[in-house]
Enzyme design. Structure first.
Site, PDB file in Angstrom:
ATOM      1  N   PRO A 139       3.877  -1.603  -2.291  1.00 42.16           N
ATOM      2  CG  PRO A 139       5.168  -0.246  -3.657  1.00 42.16           C
ATOM      3  CD  PRO A 139       3.746  -0.599  -3.351  1.00 42.16           C
ATOM      4  CG  ASN A 140       9.336  -1.590  -0.518  1.00 37.48           C
ATOM      5  OD1 ASN A 140      10.076  -2.529  -0.808  1.00 37.48           O
ATOM      6  ND2 ASN A 140       9.225  -0.517  -1.270  1.00 37.48           N
ATOM      7  NE  ARG A 169       9.511   0.361   3.740  1.00 46.55           N
ATOM      8  CZ  ARG A 169       8.489   1.013   3.223  1.00 46.55           C
ATOM      9  NH1 ARG A 169       7.253   0.692   3.563  1.00 46.55           N
ATOM     10  NH2 ARG A 169       8.686   1.961   2.362  1.00 46.55           N
ATOM     11  CE1 TYR A 201       6.471   4.154   6.232  1.00 49.38           C
ATOM     12  CE2 TYR A 201       8.687   3.242   6.044  1.00 49.38           C
ATOM     13  CZ  TYR A 201       7.689   4.075   5.576  1.00 49.38           C
ATOM     14  OH  TYR A 201       7.900   4.835   4.452  1.00 49.38           O
ATOM     15  CG  ASN A 249       0.020   2.387   3.038  1.00 49.47           C
ATOM     16  OD1 ASN A 249       0.507   3.127   2.168  1.00 49.47           O
ATOM     17  ND2 ASN A 249       0.607   2.180   4.202  1.00 49.47           N
ATOM     18  CB  ALA A 291       6.813   3.754  -3.284  1.00 49.78           C
ATOM     19  CD  GLU A 304      -3.741   8.881  -0.317  1.00 49.50           C
ATOM     20  OE1 GLU A 304      -4.643   9.553  -0.898  1.00 49.50           O
ATOM     21  OE2 GLU A 304      -2.538   9.178  -0.366  1.00 49.50           O
ATOM     22  CG  HIS A 310       0.066   7.636   3.272  1.00 48.55           C
ATOM     23  ND1 HIS A 310       0.620   6.823   2.313  1.00 48.55           N
ATOM     24  CD2 HIS A 310      -0.820   8.436   2.642  1.00 48.55           C
ATOM     25  CE1 HIS A 310       0.105   7.146   1.142  1.00 48.55           C
ATOM     26  NE2 HIS A 310      -0.779   8.111   1.308  1.00 48.55           N
ATOM     27  NE  ARG A 353       8.949   9.476   5.667  1.00 43.74           N
ATOM     28  CZ  ARG A 353       8.845   8.237   5.173  1.00 43.74           C
ATOM     29  NH1 ARG A 353       7.654   7.654   5.114  1.00 43.74           N
ATOM     30  NH2 ARG A 353       9.914   7.602   4.753  1.00 43.74           N
TER      31      ARG A 353
HETATM   32  C1  DQA Z   1       3.792   5.076   3.240  1.00 50.18           C
HETATM   33  C2  DQA Z   1       4.478   6.387   2.870  1.00 50.18           C
HETATM   34  C3  DQA Z   1       5.087   6.321   1.479  1.00 50.18           C
HETATM   35  O1  DQA Z   1       5.704   7.554   1.150  1.00 50.18           O
HETATM   36  C4  DQA Z   1       6.133   5.233   1.433  1.00 50.18           C
HETATM   37  O2  DQA Z   1       6.658   5.105   0.126  1.00 50.18           O
HETATM   38  C5  DQA Z   1       5.645   3.936   1.950  1.00 50.18           C
HETATM   39  C6  DQA Z   1       4.726   3.892   3.083  1.00 50.18           C
HETATM   40  C7  DQA Z   1       3.277   5.062   4.688  1.00 50.18           C
HETATM   41  O3  DQA Z   1       2.513   4.167   5.016  1.00 50.18           O
HETATM   42  O4  DQA Z   1       3.669   5.930   5.495  1.00 50.18           O
HETATM   43  O5  DQA Z   1       6.089   2.882   1.495  1.00 50.18           O
HETATM   44  O6  DQA Z   1       2.663   4.901   2.387  1.00 50.18           O
END
Ligand code: DQA
Length: 153
Positions: free
Chosen positions: A12-13, A20, A25, A76, A79, A100, A102, A109
């Protein structure tokens, strides 16, 4: 021979990548990430399916699809990393390598980002390398596939 198909899955997002919180990011969009992944995949002899969804069930459905046809997953989970037992359970049905990714360094964080359900399954975790992390993930999957292919003779 193991499949050279890799699913690159985004949670998501991440469709808003580039717009964003760019201080966290970066300015690259998800389309930029997809372009770079496709270029590297061609170099590594991988085929990729690149997907993003804001819906947990859609991500789970893609993992089920990968189960049938793919030799690896770079994910990735965004959240859902920190909340989703459903995604962990789906990944536990997948037999090939899972990396995985990020973009941000989640460990620098908020404390709720320090726990990952997905890490209980992932063969490798890349965090804080920006969008380059996806490329490191693809390289790692290719290397693991090469090792498996050698073993299989
Ligand atoms: C994320 C880190 C997560 O905590 C966050 O909710 C994201 C992006 C990252 O790519 O750094 O949406 O996965």
């Amino acid at each position: 021979m193991t499949s050279r198909l890799v699913f690159v899955l985004n949670g998501p997002n991440l469709n808003l990548l580039g717009k964003r919180q760019p201080h966290i990011y970066g300015h690259e969009t998800l389309a930029d990430v997809e372009r770079d992944c496709r270029a590297l995949a061609a170099e590594l002899g991988l085929e990729i399916r690149f997907h993003q969804s804001n819906a947990e069930h859609q991500l789970i459905d893609w993992i089920h699809e990968a189960r049938e046809i793919a030799g690896g997953i770079v994910m990735n989970p965004a959240a859902y990393t920190h909340t989703s037992v459903g995604i962990l359970d789906a990944l536990n049905t997948f037999d090939a390598p899972v990396i995985e990714v990020h973009i941000s360094n989640v460990h620098k964080r908020e404390s709720f980002r320090h726990h990952s359900y997905v890490s209980l399954r992932a063969d490798g975790v890349i965090a804080g390398c920006g969008t380059q992390g996806y490329l490191f993930g693809l390289r790692r999957i290719a290397a693991l596939m090469d090792v498996a292919a050698k073993k299989a003779g």
